[in-house]
Design an enzyme around this catalytic site. Structure first.
Site, PDB file in Angstrom:
ATOM      1  N   LYS A 101      12.827  56.967   4.491  1.00 18.77           N
ATOM      2  CA  LYS A 101      12.776  57.841   3.316  1.00 18.77           C
ATOM      3  C   LYS A 101      14.167  58.088   2.753  1.00 18.77           C
ATOM      4  CE  LYS A 101       8.357  58.390   2.798  1.00 18.77           C
ATOM      5  NZ  LYS A 101       7.672  57.876   1.581  1.00 18.77           N
ATOM      6  N   SER A 138       9.632  62.028  -0.313  1.00 15.95           N
ATOM      7  CA  SER A 138       9.536  63.094   0.680  1.00 15.95           C
ATOM      8  C   SER A 138      10.845  63.851   0.815  1.00 15.95           C
ATOM      9  CB  SER A 138       9.116  62.544   2.050  1.00 15.95           C
ATOM     10  OG  SER A 138       9.282  63.500   3.067  1.00 15.95           O
ATOM     11  N   TYR A 184      10.436  57.344   9.879  1.00 14.57           N
ATOM     12  CA  TYR A 184      10.148  57.998   8.597  1.00 14.57           C
ATOM     13  C   TYR A 184      11.431  58.523   7.970  1.00 14.57           C
ATOM     14  CZ  TYR A 184       7.393  60.825   5.282  1.00 14.57           C
ATOM     15  OH  TYR A 184       6.829  61.362   4.143  1.00 14.57           O
TER      16      TYR A 184
END
Length: 266
Positions: A155, A138, A151
């Site tokens: 990531k 991502s 997140y």
């Protein structure tokens, strides 16, 4: 990488980017495409839509024993794994006060699953002197996922681990790429928008939302060039440069966008 006659495994393969990668790799002439997913029935349906080269299997990517067993089975059946795509991922929509369970789940799926993958596939790849690892990390892994602290943190860790692998094993014939798309029309984004998560609203307001097939197309091009960072949204490279050159200005711009969205009641 030329995908013709390659044996490929894709986690999170039942839908979204995962199934799109499966379709695209099959179109490129892959010899076998294994779609692994927690939802085994959905993975099998996705494989049926691709055709006879595809297979759908059950897999919990957070279970190291399951990952290793799947790798062993595919290597027994096909003799090798040429490309392993660690694509499964989860978002939370939470901040620093997100429940511990959300932080743990993000860590297990977004980071440790990649570690399980590397441990399982590297020995055989190193013996052959070739192999490819693709991690879906991502754009949040090189920028920030506003509104989703777990997140963002995981990531970034995923990109860092991928880079470590690339530095450590490239001279042994192992290629590593980090796929870092921004907005993609998947259930993850749609569910976030439906729940009103700030991060999803920021993504939707930040630029083009690509289809999974467009991401798959960019991925094939990136694999062919063996690029470490595969950026389906080219503007992410510019954002990353701005962030590195002027972190305070970059953060100020993000805060301004957040204020705008909140004022508009979006």
């Amino acid at each position: 990488m030329n995908l013709t006659d390659r044996v490929v495994v894709i986690t999170g393969g039942a839908g979204g980017i995962g199934s799109a990668l499966g379709r695209r790799f099959a179109a490129e002439g892959a010899a076998a495409v294994v779609l692994a997913d927690l939802d085994a029935d959905a993975a099998r349906r996705a494989a049926e839509r691709i055709g006879p080269v595809a297979q759908g299997v059950a897999l919990d990517v957070t279970d190291a024993a399951q990952v290793r067993a799947l790798v062993d089975e595919i290597e027994r059946r096909h003799g090798r794994i040429d490309l392993f795509c660690a694509n499964a991922g989860v978002a939370t929509g939470g901040g620093v006060d997100a429940p511990d369970a959300d932080w743990e789940r993000a860590w297990q799926v977004n980071v440790l699953a990649h570690v399980h993958t590397a441990r399982a596939v590297l020995p055989a790849m190193l013996r052959r002197g070739q192999g490819y690892l693709l991690f879906t990390c991502s754009a949040a892994g090189v920028l920030t996922a506003v509104g989703d602290a777990p997140y963002t943190a995981t990531k970034h860790a995923a990109v860092g681990f991928a880079e470590w692998l690339a530095v450590t094993y490239r001279d042994a014939g192992i290629m590593v790429s980090a796929l870092c798309p921004q907005g993609v029309d998947t259930p993850m984004l749609a569910d976030g928008l439906a729940a009103g998560h700030l991060g999803a609203r920021v993504i939707a307001a930040s630029g083009t939302v690509l289809t999974p097939d467009q991401v798959a197309e960019a991925t094939v091009a990136g694999l062919a060039e063996e690029r470490f960072l595969i950026l389906p949204h080219p503007e992410v490279a510019g954002y990353a440069r701005r962030r590195a050159e002027d972190p305070d200005g970059w953060q100020a711009g993000l805060r301004k966008l957040v204020r705008k969205l909140r004022a508009a009641g979006q």
